[in-house]
Scaffold this motif. Structure first.
Motif, short mmCIF file in Angstrom:
data_model
loop_
_atom_site.label_atom_id
_atom_site.label_comp_id
_atom_site.label_asym_id
_atom_site.label_seq_id
_atom_site.Cartn_x
_atom_site.Cartn_y
_atom_site.Cartn_z
N GLU A 59 0.87 -1.17 0.00
CA GLU A 59 0.00 0.00 0.00
C GLU A 59 0.91 1.22 0.00
O GLU A 59 1.91 1.25 0.69
CB GLU A 59 -0.93 0.03 1.21
N VAL A 60 0.57 2.19 -0.81
CA VAL A 60 1.31 3.44 -0.85
C VAL A 60 0.54 4.46 -0.02
O VAL A 60 -0.68 4.58 -0.16
CB VAL A 60 1.45 3.95 -2.31
N ILE A 61 1.23 5.17 0.85
CA ILE A 61 0.65 6.31 1.57
C ILE A 61 1.43 7.53 1.09
O ILE A 61 2.58 7.73 1.47
CB ILE A 61 0.77 6.17 3.11
N TYR A 62 0.80 8.31 0.24
CA TYR A 62 1.44 9.45 -0.42
C TYR A 62 0.76 10.72 0.06
O TYR A 62 -0.46 10.84 -0.02
CB TYR A 62 1.28 9.28 -1.94
N SER A 63 1.51 11.65 0.57
CA SER A 63 0.95 12.87 1.15
C SER A 63 1.40 14.11 0.39
O SER A 63 2.59 14.38 0.29
CB SER A 63 1.38 12.99 2.61
N ASP A 64 0.43 14.83 -0.16
CA ASP A 64 0.69 16.12 -0.82
C ASP A 64 0.76 17.17 0.29
O ASP A 64 -0.23 17.45 0.95
CB ASP A 64 -0.43 16.41 -1.80
N GLY A 94 10.15 15.07 7.76
CA GLY A 94 10.02 14.30 9.00
C GLY A 94 8.59 14.21 9.49
O GLY A 94 8.06 13.12 9.73
N ALA A 95 7.93 15.35 9.64
CA ALA A 95 6.54 15.36 10.10
C ALA A 95 5.62 14.73 9.06
O ALA A 95 4.65 14.05 9.40
CB ALA A 95 6.09 16.79 10.41
N GLY A 96 5.94 14.92 7.78
CA GLY A 96 5.15 14.30 6.72
C GLY A 96 5.24 12.78 6.77
O GLY A 96 4.24 12.07 6.60
N ASN A 97 6.46 12.27 6.99
CA ASN A 97 6.61 10.81 7.17
C ASN A 97 5.80 10.32 8.35
O ASN A 97 5.11 9.30 8.26
CB ASN A 97 8.09 10.45 7.38
N ASN A 98 5.87 11.03 9.48
CA ASN A 98 5.13 10.62 10.67
C ASN A 98 3.63 10.59 10.41
O ASN A 98 2.93 9.67 10.84
CB ASN A 98 5.44 11.55 11.85
N ARG A 99 3.10 11.60 9.71
CA ARG A 99 1.67 11.64 9.41
C ARG A 99 1.28 10.44 8.56
O ARG A 99 0.27 9.78 8.79
CB ARG A 99 1.29 12.93 8.69
N CYS A 100 2.08 10.13 7.56
CA CYS A 100 1.80 8.98 6.69
C CYS A 100 1.89 7.66 7.45
O CYS A 100 1.06 6.77 7.25
CB CYS A 100 2.76 8.96 5.51
N ALA A 104 -0.68 4.12 8.02
CA ALA A 104 -0.22 2.87 7.43
C ALA A 104 -0.77 1.65 8.16
O ALA A 104 -1.02 1.68 9.36
CB ALA A 104 1.31 2.83 7.45
N SER A 105 -0.92 0.57 7.41
CA SER A 105 -1.41 -0.70 7.95
C SER A 105 -0.39 -1.82 7.84
O SER A 105 -0.63 -2.92 8.31
CB SER A 105 -2.67 -1.14 7.18
N GLY A 106 0.74 -1.56 7.22
CA GLY A 106 1.71 -2.62 6.93
C GLY A 106 2.50 -3.11 8.12
O GLY A 106 2.68 -2.39 9.10
N LYS A 107 2.97 -4.35 8.01
CA LYS A 107 3.88 -4.90 9.01
C LYS A 107 5.23 -4.19 8.90
O LYS A 107 5.91 -3.96 9.89
CB LYS A 107 4.07 -6.40 8.79
N PHE A 108 5.60 -3.84 7.66
CA PHE A 108 6.83 -3.13 7.39
C PHE A 108 6.51 -1.77 6.78
O PHE A 108 5.57 -1.65 6.00
CB PHE A 108 7.74 -3.91 6.44
N VAL A 109 7.31 -0.78 7.13
CA VAL A 109 7.17 0.57 6.59
C VAL A 109 8.44 0.90 5.82
O VAL A 109 9.55 0.70 6.32
CB VAL A 109 6.94 1.59 7.73
N PHE A 110 8.25 1.39 4.61
CA PHE A 110 9.37 1.73 3.73
C PHE A 110 9.25 3.21 3.39
O PHE A 110 8.31 3.62 2.72
CB PHE A 110 9.29 0.85 2.49
N LEU A 111 10.18 4.03 3.89
CA LEU A 111 10.18 5.46 3.59
C LEU A 111 10.85 5.67 2.24
O LEU A 111 11.98 5.24 2.03
CB LEU A 111 10.93 6.22 4.67
N LEU A 112 10.13 6.34 1.33
CA LEU A 112 10.63 6.51 -0.03
C LEU A 112 10.43 7.95 -0.47
O LEU A 112 9.33 8.48 -0.35
CB LEU A 112 9.86 5.56 -0.97
#
Length: 135
Positions: A59-64, A94-100, A104-112
């Motif tokens: 799942e992609v969590i993309y924040s504008d 940093g805060a954008g990553n935290n909000r995303c 998230a619902s994943g077992k693993f989180v991949f910051l991209l």
């Protein structure tokens, strides 16, 4: 909107595209987290690389982050599976990553990063390594 979305007043628009997934212990869900600000010029390679991963439980969590270049609408048109958030403030990476991550619902989180292009087997290789790591 989910309860988390309703509580987050900075999110002004939300789009979700669900896809069939086959989540198991050996194929866990991976959440790809990406905050973006005026990144429309990179979106083609970004979405092509996340949408064409050989590993399918993504799942992609993309924040504008309050972009001025149409990032949100462009992301909605290119997303294969996941969520697009439109946030009324540019809060930085940093805060954008935290909000995303909170969405998230994943077992693993991949910051991209939004200007990144991955090899098609990138997530598959990372999951394999993570599942074999005893730490």
């Amino acid at each position: 909107m989910s309860g988390l979305m309703q509580q987050d007043l900075a999110i002004t628009e939300y789009f979700e595209k669900l896809c069939p997934l086959n989540i198991t212990d050996i194929y866990p869900l991976v959440s790809i987290i990406t905050p973006a600000y005026n990144n429309i010029k990179f979106s083609e390679k970004y979405f092509e690389s996340v949408n064409n991963q050989t590993y399918k439980n993504i799942e992609v969590i993309y924040s504008d982050q309050s972009a001025k270049d149409g990032t949100y609408a462009d992301a909605v048109s290119k997303l294969k599976c996941g969520k697009i958030l439109k946030v009324n403030v540019d809060e930085g990476c940093g805060a954008g990553n935290n909000r995303c991550v909170r969405q998230a619902s994943g077992k693993f989180v991949f910051l991209l990063g939004p200007d990144t292009k991955m090899e098609s087997d990138c997530v598959q290789n990372l999951v394999k390594i993570a599942l074999n790591d005893e730490n």
